[in-house]
Write an enzyme that holds these catalytic residues in place. Structure first.
Site, PDB file in Angstrom:
ATOM      1  N   GLY A 320      12.048  -1.392   5.039  1.00  0.00           N
ATOM      2  CA  GLY A 320      11.998  -2.849   4.895  1.00  0.00           C
ATOM      3  C   GLY A 320      12.248  -3.223   3.443  1.00  0.00           C
ATOM      4  O   GLY A 320      13.301  -3.737   3.065  1.00  0.00           O
ATOM      5  N   ARG A 358       1.815 -11.223  -3.455  1.00  0.00           N
ATOM      6  CA  ARG A 358       1.655  -9.795  -3.754  1.00  0.00           C
ATOM      7  C   ARG A 358       0.834  -9.519  -5.019  1.00  0.00           C
ATOM      8  O   ARG A 358      -0.006  -8.626  -5.005  1.00  0.00           O
ATOM      9  CB  ARG A 358       3.022  -9.089  -3.823  1.00  0.00           C
ATOM     10  CG  ARG A 358       3.812  -9.174  -2.504  1.00  0.00           C
ATOM     11  CD  ARG A 358       4.972  -8.221  -2.424  1.00  0.00           C
ATOM     12  NE  ARG A 358       4.538  -6.842  -2.364  1.00  0.00           N
ATOM     13  CZ  ARG A 358       4.533  -6.013  -3.371  1.00  0.00           C
ATOM     14  NH1 ARG A 358       5.021  -6.390  -4.541  1.00  0.00           N
ATOM     15  NH2 ARG A 358       4.074  -4.793  -3.240  1.00  0.00           N
ATOM     16  N   CYS A 389      -5.141 -23.673  -6.765  1.00  0.00           N
ATOM     17  CA  CYS A 389      -6.503 -23.822  -7.287  1.00  0.00           C
ATOM     18  C   CYS A 389      -7.270 -22.524  -7.130  1.00  0.00           C
ATOM     19  O   CYS A 389      -8.152 -22.407  -6.276  1.00  0.00           O
ATOM     20  CB  CYS A 389      -7.202 -24.965  -6.582  1.00  0.00           C
ATOM     21  SG  CYS A 389      -6.736 -26.495  -7.341  1.00  0.00           S
TER      22      CYS A 389
HETATM   23  N1  LLP Z   1       7.417   0.706   9.724  1.00  0.00           N
HETATM   24  C1  LLP Z   1       6.129   0.395   9.892  1.00  0.00           C
HETATM   25  C2  LLP Z   1       5.462   0.819  11.119  1.00  0.00           C
HETATM   26  C3  LLP Z   1       5.450  -0.330   8.918  1.00  0.00           C
HETATM   27  O1  LLP Z   1       4.173  -0.619   9.092  1.00  0.00           O
HETATM   28  C4  LLP Z   1       6.136  -0.741   7.753  1.00  0.00           C
HETATM   29  C5  LLP Z   1       5.459  -1.540   6.731  1.00  0.00           C
HETATM   30  C6  LLP Z   1       7.483  -0.406   7.617  1.00  0.00           C
HETATM   31  C7  LLP Z   1       8.104   0.331   8.624  1.00  0.00           C
HETATM   32  C8  LLP Z   1       8.313  -0.814   6.436  1.00  0.00           C
HETATM   33  O2  LLP Z   1       7.851  -0.248   5.259  1.00  0.00           O
HETATM   34  P1  LLP Z   1       8.675  -0.467   3.891  1.00  0.00           P
HETATM   35  O3  LLP Z   1       9.963   0.285   4.016  1.00  0.00           O
HETATM   36  O4  LLP Z   1       8.875  -1.920   3.719  1.00  0.00           O
HETATM   37  O5  LLP Z   1       7.779   0.115   2.853  1.00  0.00           O
HETATM   38  N2  LLP Z   1       2.827  -6.378   2.465  1.00  0.00           N
HETATM   39  C9  LLP Z   1       2.854  -5.111   1.759  1.00  0.00           C
HETATM   40  C10 LLP Z   1       3.615  -4.072   2.514  1.00  0.00           C
HETATM   41  C11 LLP Z   1       3.072  -3.830   3.895  1.00  0.00           C
HETATM   42  C12 LLP Z   1       3.890  -2.833   4.647  1.00  0.00           C
HETATM   43  C13 LLP Z   1       3.528  -2.847   6.080  1.00  0.00           C
HETATM   44  N3  LLP Z   1       4.260  -1.947   6.889  1.00  0.00           N
HETATM   45  C14 LLP Z   1       3.447  -5.332   0.371  1.00  0.00           C
HETATM   46  O6  LLP Z   1       3.791  -6.448   0.039  1.00  0.00           O
HETATM   47  O7  LLP Z   1       3.534  -4.396  -0.412  1.00  0.00           O
END
Ligand code: LLP
Length: 471
Positions: A320, A358, A389
């Site tokens: 992602g 974040r 706030c």
């Molecule tokens: N697959 C699964 C099952 C996941 O839970 C996630 C991310 C991904 C793929 C994608 O991971 P990436 O390639 O984006 O690292 N909100 C947090 C990140 C939460 C990630 C949740 N799951 C942040 O802003 O760092």
């Protein structure tokens, strides 16, 4: 790992921005993670996708997410080409749309030949509406509702089953509908990695997935459920990960599960290793390249399958952040400033934790520059505060920046992932607009919310309505 350092970048070189070089070793201490098309115009404005950022904010307002088509497509191609090189003909890259789910992003990744990982009815319908083929959509989530599972069966996507309740409910829905539902099983691999504890998921104490101890009883159950066609297994170890070792180990762990399945008469043909590759938010971050990550994953799976003597499965992964994160910058206008002599200078921008939660959630560190005065030298250390706030609503603590003026267009880099998708209406602040930039054209991809949009959701019971004033 998630950057938690709040040290200002070295100001030994006082330029805000140096053009990218071929070698990452040459990166200047103040080099930012900017989209690949970033340049500086003759009048010293930042330009992205051939569009002057100052023009963009005049046209679309601030805060503004600016998504660079070329950078996003390049990352998609790097993943696909990597798999073509190290695992030819048998891989599918899924975009983890939780990073940024909207029609335009889903349409671009679909156009680039990627599938989509979704975790809710909202993300699922966004993916289908954007043109993703149901067979290339994988539905994750640890608490899918009955309605979401029914929708998944209707749409015909794959379901990544997380737990017993879901397995049994899905079995019942499939029988009722007279359909065979293709599923994967999410299993917690018990692999530790170094990242923020909120975004670590592979260790055993996680809310996601079946415990490895349960896997035999799940396979045994599935052997008697012909309406659930178990294609394979899935694991995800966490996010914003720079180490390669967890993925070197993952292939071996997952191949074992495939061997176990054979004992129950199940032939698994898919193996999904999740996402997690980190990106560079600051000069201190040094993630592996997409190619290196893909090679590690492929080598690990090939070696593990050879060792177990099993055929190579179709290999899936779900990045992602590394797809969409570096492709976007967020532009803000500077408003008020507060100087506390000898302590700190605060400059407030017209967004904050509502468009980028974040920093307050994970103590993430970002870098910024002044898009309307790119030639201005770094002159001071400024804390960029949001407008909410809440004292913790700080986007960057002690950022090295030129002297700021009210009206300056401060732009923060690397905001494509988990910014819009985690945005809120805290303090009833409408969510920003987003534009897609490509070869000098800018197209609106998300309309700016208005207060009227927010009020439209409100219902005021009759008894609470303001009474007409009696005259
Ligand atoms: N697959 C699964 C099952 C996941 O839970 C996630 C991310 C991904 C793929 C994608 O991971 P990436 O390639 O984006 O690292 N909100 C947090 C990140 C939460 C990630 C949740 N799951 C942040 O802003 O760092």
């Amino acid at each position: 790992m998630v950057s938690t350092s709040s040290e200002p970048a070295s100001t030994a070189d006082s330029r805000q921005y140096l053009p990218p070089t071929d070698s990452t070793a040459d990166l200047s201490p103040n080099q930012l993670l900017l989209p690949l098309t970033a340049t500086v115009t003759a009048d010293h404005h930042l330009s992205v996708g051939g569009c002057d950022v100052v023009d963009l904010v005049e046209r679309f307002g601030t805060p503004l997410y600016i998504l660079d088509d070329h950078t996003l497509r390049t990352a998609c191609r790097q993943y696909r080409q990597g798999f073509e090189r190290y695992y030819p003909g048998q891989a599918l890259v899924l975009y983890a749309s939780k990073a940024w789910s909207c029609l335009a992003v889903c349409a671009i990744v679909t156009d680039e030949g990627l599938g989509i990982d979704v975790v809710s009815a909202g993300e699922l319908l966004t993916a289908t509406e954007a043109g993703a083929a149901p067979a290339n959509i994988y539905f994750h989530g640890n608490n899918k509702s009955f309605e979401e599972l029914t929708l998944a069966v209707e749409v015909g996507c794959r379901v990544v089953v997380d737990n017993w309740l879901e397995l049994k409910t899905l079995g019942e829905i499939a029988s009722r509908e007279g359909k065979t539902v293709p599923i994967l099983l999410r299993v917690t691999p018990g692999i530790e990695c170094h990242t923020h504890e909120y975004i670590r998921t592979g260790h055993l104490d996680s809310k996601f997935g079946f415990d490895p101890d349960q896997i035999e009883s799940v396979f045994e159950f599935l052997a008697g459920q012909p309406q659930l066609h178990c294609l394979g297994v899935h694991a995800h170890i966490g996010s914003q990960i720079f180490e390669l070792n967890p993925h070197t180990d993952l292939g071996g762990v997952m191949a074992q599960w495939m061997v176990t399945a054979q004992r129950y008469g199940l032939t698994l043909s898919e193996l999904d290793v999740g996402g997690g590759l980190g990106i560079r938010y600051t000069e201190g971050d040094d993630p592996p390249s997409i190619d290196t990550w893909v090679k590690t994953v492929c080598d690990s799976v090939v070696a593990a399958c050879q060792a177990e003597g099993i055929p190579l499965p179709r290999l899936l992964c779900e990045p992602g952040r590394s797809l969409v994160g570096p492709a976007c910058v967020t532009a803000y206008r500077v408003g008020s400033q507060k100087v506390i002599p000898g302590l700190r200078t605060y400059a407030a921008i017209d967004g904050g934790m509502s468009d980028n939660p974040r920093p307050i959630t994970y103590q993430s560190v970002y870098r910024a520059l002044v898009a309307n005065r790119m030639a201005a030298p770094l002159a001071e250390t400024v804390t960029l505060a949001g407008k909410h706030c809440e004292s913790g609503d700080i986007l960057i603590k002690d950022a090295p920046l030129p002297e700021l003026k009210s009206g300056d267009v401060v732009t923060i880099a690397g905001t494509g992932a988990y910014n819009y998708s985690m945005a809120s209406n805290y303090n009833r602040v409408p969510r920003p607009a987003a534009v897609l930039v490509a070869e000098g054209d800018a197209s609106l991809i998300l309309r700016r919310e208005t207060v009227a949009d927010l009020l439209r959701q409100d219902c005021l019971p009759e008894a609470l309505r303001p009474r007409a004033k009696s005259t």
